[in-house]
Design a protein around this motif. Structure first.
Motif, PDB file in Angstrom:
ATOM      1  N   ALA A 120       0.807  -1.219   0.000  1.00  0.00           N
ATOM      2  CA  ALA A 120       0.000   0.000   0.000  1.00  0.00           C
ATOM      3  C   ALA A 120       0.842   1.274   0.000  1.00  0.00           C
ATOM      4  O   ALA A 120       0.403   2.301  -0.522  1.00  0.00           O
ATOM      5  N   THR A 121       2.039   1.204   0.582  1.00  0.00           N
ATOM      6  CA  THR A 121       2.902   2.390   0.651  1.00  0.00           C
ATOM      7  C   THR A 121       4.335   2.002   0.295  1.00  0.00           C
ATOM      8  O   THR A 121       4.684   0.822   0.272  1.00  0.00           O
ATOM      9  N   GLN A 122       5.172   3.007   0.071  1.00  0.00           N
ATOM     10  CA  GLN A 122       6.569   2.782  -0.328  1.00  0.00           C
ATOM     11  C   GLN A 122       7.337   1.915   0.656  1.00  0.00           C
ATOM     12  O   GLN A 122       8.155   1.101   0.258  1.00  0.00           O
ATOM     13  N   ASP A 179      -2.461 -10.952  10.184  1.00  0.00           N
ATOM     14  CA  ASP A 179      -3.675 -10.137  10.236  1.00  0.00           C
ATOM     15  C   ASP A 179      -3.393  -8.748   9.688  1.00  0.00           C
ATOM     16  O   ASP A 179      -2.274  -8.241   9.806  1.00  0.00           O
ATOM     17  N   ARG A 180      -4.421  -8.125   9.162  1.00  0.00           N
ATOM     18  CA  ARG A 180      -4.368  -6.691   8.911  1.00  0.00           C
ATOM     19  C   ARG A 180      -4.520  -6.037  10.273  1.00  0.00           C
ATOM     20  O   ARG A 180      -5.289  -6.509  11.112  1.00  0.00           O
ATOM     21  N   SER A 181      -3.827  -4.965  10.531  1.00  0.00           N
ATOM     22  CA  SER A 181      -3.874  -4.352  11.859  1.00  0.00           C
ATOM     23  C   SER A 181      -5.270  -3.884  12.232  1.00  0.00           C
ATOM     24  O   SER A 181      -5.635  -3.883  13.405  1.00  0.00           O
ATOM     25  N   GLY A 217       4.471  -5.506   4.173  1.00  0.00           N
ATOM     26  CA  GLY A 217       3.461  -6.493   3.815  1.00  0.00           C
ATOM     27  C   GLY A 217       2.756  -6.200   2.513  1.00  0.00           C
ATOM     28  O   GLY A 217       2.530  -5.044   2.146  1.00  0.00           O
ATOM     29  N   TYR A 218       2.428  -7.280   1.821  1.00  0.00           N
ATOM     30  CA  TYR A 218       1.605  -7.222   0.611  1.00  0.00           C
ATOM     31  C   TYR A 218       0.167  -7.510   1.018  1.00  0.00           C
ATOM     32  O   TYR A 218      -0.105  -8.546   1.629  1.00  0.00           O
ATOM     33  N   ASP A 219      -0.732  -6.609   0.688  1.00  0.00           N
ATOM     34  CA  ASP A 219      -2.143  -6.816   1.002  1.00  0.00           C
ATOM     35  C   ASP A 219      -2.708  -7.915   0.108  1.00  0.00           C
ATOM     36  O   ASP A 219      -2.504  -7.906  -1.110  1.00  0.00           O
ATOM     37  N   PHE A 220      -3.420  -8.867   0.732  1.00  0.00           N
ATOM     38  CA  PHE A 220      -4.124  -9.923   0.010  1.00  0.00           C
ATOM     39  C   PHE A 220      -5.606  -9.592   0.002  1.00  0.00           C
ATOM     40  O   PHE A 220      -6.128  -9.011   0.949  1.00  0.00           O
ATOM     41  N   GLN A 246      -2.281  -9.818   5.153  1.00  0.00           N
ATOM     42  CA  GLN A 246      -1.064  -9.396   4.481  1.00  0.00           C
ATOM     43  C   GLN A 246      -0.021 -10.501   4.506  1.00  0.00           C
ATOM     44  O   GLN A 246      -0.063 -11.380   5.360  1.00  0.00           O
ATOM     45  N   GLY A 247       0.874 -10.446   3.549  1.00  0.00           N
ATOM     46  CA  GLY A 247       1.953 -11.424   3.455  1.00  0.00           C
ATOM     47  C   GLY A 247       3.291 -10.723   3.359  1.00  0.00           C
ATOM     48  O   GLY A 247       3.409  -9.685   2.702  1.00  0.00           O
TER      49      GLY A 247
END
Length: 178
Positions: free
Chosen positions: A22-24, A95-97, A28-31, A150-151
């Protein structure tokens, strides 16, 4: 190619999204969910009744205990995605935060591990699923394309003098042992 993501063949023509940061500086890569999915609340059916009886030290009928335990099983939310990486790497699922706070959704063991040899396995082509439990009071509908976790690609170390395993992965989710 060192590491990355691909769609599994059954989702090749679908709108399944490849994971992305999501950011620079995001590690984590959002799934994303590959389809709509309903996660039942754990507080349904006889779960509360069984919990209250156990707290009071009362006997619980085996069928009620089985039904209550079934509610606590995690559900596998499909992503339609597989990951490739080096032999000395794994993909850490987390988990996503915001998921526990906003929706009551959590990975039951906090993290998931995707081994390098999970990619293209014979059982499910290496599709990544997120195990989730719903601790909110209501069923939660996850919409196709919604972020579910996220991964993070990670290296790992092995112990000195370890005898290298000779077994090859033959299956998909949960296939490396009991």
């Amino acid at each position: 190619m060192k590491r990355g993501f691909e769609k599994v063949s059954s989702y090749a023509a679908s709108s399944a999204k490849l994971p992305r940061r999501a950011t620079q500086n995001a590690a984590g890569y959002d799934f994303f969910a590959s389809k709509d999915f309903v996660l039942p609340s754990i507080w349904k059916k006889n779960f509360i009744k069984v919990l209250a009886a156990l707290k009071k030290g009362q006997a619980v009928a085996p069928d009620e205990m089985t039904a209550a335990q079934k509610i606590l099983k995690p559900y596998l939310v499909p992503t339609g995605i597989k990951a490739y990486m080096g032999d000395d790497e794994y993909l850490l699922l987390a988990d996503r935060s915001s998921a526990p706070l906003k929706r009551g959704l959590v990975l039951p063991n906090g993290v998931g591990i995707i081994d390098a040899d999970y990619y293209n396995n014979d059982n499910n082509e290496g599709e990544i699923f997120f195990q989730l439990l719903n601790f909110s009071l209501f069923d939660q509908t996850i919409k196709q394309g919604e972020k579910i976790g996220q991964g993070i690609f990670m290296p790992y170390l092995t112990a000195d003098g370890e005898e290298k395993p000779t077994a090859k992965r033959t299956g998909g989710f949960g296939s490396s042992g009991k």
